[in-house]
Design a protein around this motif. Structure first.
Motif, PDB file in Angstrom:
ATOM      1  N   LEU A  13       0.866  -1.181   0.000  1.00 26.45           N
ATOM      2  CA  LEU A  13       0.000   0.000   0.000  1.00 26.45           C
ATOM      3  C   LEU A  13       0.903   1.230   0.000  1.00 26.45           C
ATOM      4  O   LEU A  13       1.728   1.392   0.893  1.00 26.45           O
ATOM      5  CB  LEU A  13      -0.900  -0.005   1.235  1.00 26.45           C
ATOM      6  N   VAL A  14       0.755   2.068  -1.021  1.00 23.79           N
ATOM      7  CA  VAL A  14       1.594   3.256  -1.150  1.00 23.79           C
ATOM      8  C   VAL A  14       0.728   4.505  -1.008  1.00 23.79           C
ATOM      9  O   VAL A  14      -0.114   4.773  -1.868  1.00 23.79           O
ATOM     10  CB  VAL A  14       2.322   3.287  -2.505  1.00 23.79           C
ATOM     11  N   PRO A  15       0.905   5.274   0.069  1.00 23.84           N
ATOM     12  CA  PRO A  15       0.230   6.578   0.158  1.00 23.84           C
ATOM     13  C   PRO A  15       1.002   7.588  -0.695  1.00 23.84           C
ATOM     14  O   PRO A  15       2.234   7.648  -0.632  1.00 23.84           O
ATOM     15  CB  PRO A  15       0.320   6.944   1.647  1.00 23.84           C
ATOM     16  N   ILE A  16       0.276   8.354  -1.488  1.00 24.93           N
ATOM     17  CA  ILE A  16       0.893   9.383  -2.324  1.00 24.93           C
ATOM     18  C   ILE A  16       0.165  10.696  -2.067  1.00 24.93           C
ATOM     19  O   ILE A  16      -1.065  10.773  -2.216  1.00 24.93           O
ATOM     20  CB  ILE A  16       0.792   9.027  -3.827  1.00 24.93           C
ATOM     21  N   GLN A  17       0.909  11.707  -1.653  1.00 22.44           N
ATOM     22  CA  GLN A  17       0.263  12.984  -1.384  1.00 22.44           C
ATOM     23  C   GLN A  17       0.033  13.740  -2.685  1.00 22.44           C
ATOM     24  O   GLN A  17       0.803  13.627  -3.640  1.00 22.44           O
ATOM     25  CB  GLN A  17       1.080  13.822  -0.390  1.00 22.44           C
ATOM     26  N   CYS A  18      -1.064  14.487  -2.709  1.00 20.38           N
ATOM     27  CA  CYS A  18      -1.465  15.205  -3.926  1.00 20.38           C
ATOM     28  C   CYS A  18      -0.736  16.549  -4.008  1.00 20.38           C
ATOM     29  O   CYS A  18      -1.353  17.617  -3.913  1.00 20.38           O
ATOM     30  CB  CYS A  18      -2.980  15.386  -3.958  1.00 20.38           C
ATOM     31  N   ASP A  55      -6.357  18.600  -1.575  1.00 22.26           N
ATOM     32  CA  ASP A  55      -6.979  19.915  -1.388  1.00 22.26           C
ATOM     33  C   ASP A  55      -7.767  20.240  -2.653  1.00 22.26           C
ATOM     34  O   ASP A  55      -7.191  20.616  -3.676  1.00 22.26           O
ATOM     35  CB  ASP A  55      -5.910  20.973  -1.124  1.00 22.26           C
ATOM     36  N   GLY A  56      -9.068  20.072  -2.570  1.00 23.21           N
ATOM     37  CA  GLY A  56      -9.929  20.254  -3.735  1.00 23.21           C
ATOM     38  C   GLY A  56      -9.964  21.680  -4.263  1.00 23.21           C
ATOM     39  O   GLY A  56     -10.472  21.923  -5.360  1.00 23.21           O
ATOM     40  N   ARG A  57      -9.413  22.625  -3.500  1.00 27.22           N
ATOM     41  CA  ARG A  57      -9.425  24.021  -3.955  1.00 27.22           C
ATOM     42  C   ARG A  57      -8.321  24.295  -4.974  1.00 27.22           C
ATOM     43  O   ARG A  57      -8.331  25.347  -5.615  1.00 27.22           O
ATOM     44  CB  ARG A  57      -9.248  24.954  -2.755  1.00 27.22           C
ATOM     45  N   ALA A  81      -3.797  19.620  -7.170  1.00 25.40           N
ATOM     46  CA  ALA A  81      -4.199  18.369  -6.526  1.00 25.40           C
ATOM     47  C   ALA A  81      -4.968  17.480  -7.502  1.00 25.40           C
ATOM     48  O   ALA A  81      -4.743  16.269  -7.568  1.00 25.40           O
ATOM     49  CB  ALA A  81      -5.042  18.666  -5.288  1.00 25.40           C
ATOM     50  N   SER A  82      -5.850  18.089  -8.268  1.00 25.23           N
ATOM     51  CA  SER A  82      -6.619  17.320  -9.248  1.00 25.23           C
ATOM     52  C   SER A  82      -5.714  16.759 -10.336  1.00 25.23           C
ATOM     53  O   SER A  82      -5.891  15.618 -10.787  1.00 25.23           O
ATOM     54  CB  SER A  82      -7.697  18.203  -9.884  1.00 25.23           C
ATOM     55  N   GLN A  83      -4.728  17.546 -10.750  1.00 25.69           N
ATOM     56  CA  GLN A  83      -3.800  17.090 -11.784  1.00 25.69           C
ATOM     57  C   GLN A  83      -2.971  15.910 -11.303  1.00 25.69           C
ATOM     58  O   GLN A  83      -2.764  14.940 -12.032  1.00 25.69           O
ATOM     59  CB  GLN A  83      -2.893  18.244 -12.220  1.00 25.69           C
ATOM     60  N   VAL A  84      -2.485  15.996 -10.066  1.00 28.96           N
ATOM     61  CA  VAL A  84      -1.695  14.897  -9.506  1.00 28.96           C
ATOM     62  C   VAL A  84      -2.550  13.636  -9.406  1.00 28.96           C
ATOM     63  O   VAL A  84      -2.109  12.537  -9.764  1.00 28.96           O
ATOM     64  CB  VAL A  84      -1.125  15.278  -8.123  1.00 28.96           C
ATOM     65  N   ALA A  85      -3.786  13.795  -8.923  1.00 30.39           N
ATOM     66  CA  ALA A  85      -4.678  12.644  -8.805  1.00 30.39           C
ATOM     67  C   ALA A  85      -4.919  11.998 -10.163  1.00 30.39           C
ATOM     68  O   ALA A  85      -4.869  10.767 -10.299  1.00 30.39           O
ATOM     69  CB  ALA A  85      -6.008  13.075  -8.176  1.00 30.39           C
ATOM     70  N   ILE A 144      -8.144  11.197   0.420  1.00 26.52           N
ATOM     71  CA  ILE A 144      -8.032  11.639   1.811  1.00 26.52           C
ATOM     72  C   ILE A 144      -7.729  13.139   1.815  1.00 26.52           C
ATOM     73  O   ILE A 144      -6.678  13.564   1.323  1.00 26.52           O
ATOM     74  CB  ILE A 144      -6.914  10.884   2.554  1.00 26.52           C
ATOM     75  N   PRO A 145      -8.620  13.959   2.344  1.00 27.38           N
ATOM     76  CA  PRO A 145      -8.403  15.411   2.310  1.00 27.38           C
ATOM     77  C   PRO A 145      -7.413  15.858   3.379  1.00 27.38           C
ATOM     78  O   PRO A 145      -7.155  15.145   4.359  1.00 27.38           O
ATOM     79  CB  PRO A 145      -9.800  15.972   2.613  1.00 27.38           C
ATOM     80  N   ARG A 146      -6.865  17.047   3.202  1.00 25.89           N
ATOM     81  CA  ARG A 146      -6.111  17.672   4.296  1.00 25.89           C
ATOM     82  C   ARG A 146      -7.087  17.912   5.449  1.00 25.89           C
ATOM     83  O   ARG A 146      -8.196  18.383   5.244  1.00 25.89           O
ATOM     84  CB  ARG A 146      -5.519  18.997   3.840  1.00 25.89           C
ATOM     85  N   SER A 147      -6.653  17.582   6.664  1.00 26.53           N
ATOM     86  CA  SER A 147      -7.567  17.689   7.796  1.00 26.53           C
ATOM     87  C   SER A 147      -6.782  17.983   9.067  1.00 26.53           C
ATOM     88  O   SER A 147      -5.866  17.236   9.426  1.00 26.53           O
ATOM     89  CB  SER A 147      -8.366  16.392   7.966  1.00 26.53           C
ATOM     90  N   VAL A 148      -7.136  19.066   9.741  1.00 26.39           N
ATOM     91  CA  VAL A 148      -6.501  19.408  11.008  1.00 26.39           C
ATOM     92  C   VAL A 148      -6.770  18.322  12.042  1.00 26.39           C
ATOM     93  O   VAL A 148      -5.897  17.974  12.840  1.00 26.39           O
ATOM     94  CB  VAL A 148      -7.017  20.769  11.512  1.00 26.39           C
ATOM     95  N   ARG A 149      -7.969  17.759  12.029  1.00 33.24           N
ATOM     96  CA  ARG A 149      -8.338  16.734  13.005  1.00 33.24           C
ATOM     97  C   ARG A 149      -7.447  15.500  12.883  1.00 33.24           C
ATOM     98  O   ARG A 149      -7.082  14.883  13.886  1.00 33.24           O
ATOM     99  CB  ARG A 149      -9.807  16.325  12.827  1.00 33.24           C
ATOM    100  N   VAL A 150      -7.107  15.120  11.655  1.00 32.91           N
ATOM    101  CA  VAL A 150      -6.218  13.974  11.441  1.00 32.91           C
ATOM    102  C   VAL A 150      -4.867  14.235  12.085  1.00 32.91           C
ATOM    103  O   VAL A 150      -4.258  13.354  12.710  1.00 32.91           O
ATOM    104  CB  VAL A 150      -6.059  13.676   9.937  1.00 32.91           C
TER     105      VAL A 150
END
Length: 288
Positions: free
Chosen positions: A177-182, A219-221, A225-229, A245-251
Motif C-alpha cells: 500500500l503506497v500513500p501518495i500525497q497530492c 486539497d480540492g481548492r 491536486a486534481s492534476q496529480v490525482a 483523503i483530504p487535508r484535515s486538522v483533526r487527522v
C-alpha cells in the motif's frame, strides 16, 4: 496465521462515540491480508494511513494488527501503546528472536485492534541485521509463527527509507500500500521504490503485489491536486482507491491525544474519508 480459514466473527461494539459511523461488520477476507505501507518520501501519510485504516477496519468486525517498524514509534503513539524504556518491541523480535505474541498489545478501548510497538532501539536494527542469516526474512518468520489471534489484516508501518527494515516488511507482505500525497513532488522517488519492489519480487517474495495506492492530503481548492490525482490514476489504474483523503486538522491533532482520528473526531472529513477507504479495501478483498 496467514492460511487460516474464515470463521464466524463475533460483533464487537464500536468504541467511544464512533457508533454513528458503524454500518455493520464488513466481509472478512478469505485469508490474512498483510500490507506493507511504504514510501521512502517522508510526510506522505504512511503512519496516519496505517493507523486510521486499521482502526476503521477493527470498528467493523475485523481483527487487525499494526506492526510499527519506524524507530520514531509514531504509530505506537497514535494507538496509545507504551513504547519507551524497556518495553518489549519490534527490535527484540527482529534482532533477539523474541516471539511476536510477547510484544503485541491490544489497543485500549478498540476491541480487535492490536499493535506491535517500536522503540528507539529499532534505529540500530538496520546495522545489526546486516550480519544475520536470512536477515530479510526475520519479520516474515515472526509473523508466520504468530498464532495469538486470528487476524484479518496486518499493516506494517515502514520508516521513510529503503533500508533493511523496509525490505523485511516487503518480504513479509502479500500486498503493498503506497500513500501518495497530492502535491508537486508526489511521484518523485516513487520510481526507486517500485524498482526495489521489483527486485524484492524477483529475488525474495514473488507474491508481493502493488495492490493499493491511496491519494492523501488532497486539497480540492487547488488545480494541482486534481492534476496529480489524474496523473496517478493514469499510471496505476485500478490500484488507486477511488477515495481521496483530504487535508484535515483533526487527522493531525488525533495522535497527540493517543488516538486515531476515527475515535478522536469520527464526524470529521478525514475520519469519514479513511472510513470510506477502509470500506473500499474490505470489499475489494472480499471480491478477490
Amino acid at each position: 496465521m496467514v492460511s487460516r480459514e474464515t470463521s464466524t466473527q463475533t460483533t464487537t461494539a464500536a468504541p467511544g462515540n464512533s457508533t454513528g459511523t458503524r454500518d455493520g461488520d464488513w466481509p472478512r477476507p478469505p485469508k490474512t491480508r498483510i500490507f506493507t505501507v511504504a514510501n521512502q518520501k517522508g510526510g506522505v501519510g504512511k503512519t496516519t494511513t496505517s493507523v486510521n485504516l486499521a482502526a476503521a477496519l477493527s470498528m467493523h468486525g475485523q481483527r487487525v494488527l499494526v506492526v510499527d517498524l519506524d524507530p520514531q514509534g509514531n504509530a505506537s503513539t497514535a494507538l496509545s501503546i507504551e513504547h519507551r524504556g524497556d518495553v518489549p518491541d519490534m527490535y527484540k523480535v527482529l534482532v533477539e528472536d523474541m516471539p511476536l505474541e510477547e510484544v503485541v498489545k491490544e489497543v485500549p478501548d478498540m476491541p480487535g485492534l492490536y499493535c506491535a510497538p517500536a522503540t528507539i532501539d529499532l534505529a540500530g536494527a538496520e546495522i545489526e541485521l546486516v550480519s544475520m542469516v536470512a536477515r530479510e526474512a526475520r519479520l516474515q518468520r515472526a509473523l508466520a509463527a504468530y498464532k495469538a489471534t486470528e487476524l484479518d489484516y496486518v499493516f506494517i508501518d515502514c520508516p521513510p527509507s529503503l533500508g533493511l527494515l523496509t525490505v523485511n516488511a516487503l518480504m513479509a507482505a502479500t500486498e503493498l500500500l503506497v500513500p501518495i500525497q497530492c502535491e508537486y513532488y508526489a511521484l518523485e522517488g516513487l520510481g526507486q521504490l517500485l524498482r526495489n519492489v521489483d527486485l524484492v519480487r524477483a529475488h525474495l517474495n514473488p507474491s508481493l503485489n502493488l495492490s493499493t495506492i491511496l491519494l492523501t492530503m488532497y486539497d480540492g481548492r487547488t488545480r494541482l491536486a486534481s492534476q496529480v490525482a489524474e496523473e496517478v490514476r493514469s499510471h496505476f489504474g485500478d490500484s488507486v482507491l477511488s477515495t481521496l483523503i483530504p487535508r484535515s486538522v483533526r487527522v493531525s491533532e488525533a495522535p497527540s491525544y493517543g488516538q486515531s482520528v476515527m475515535t478522536y473526531d469520527p464526524g470529521s472529513s478525514g475520519a469519514m474519508a479513511y472510513m470510506d477507504a477502509a470500506r473500499e479495501m474490505a470489499h475489494r478483498g472480499a471480491a478477490v
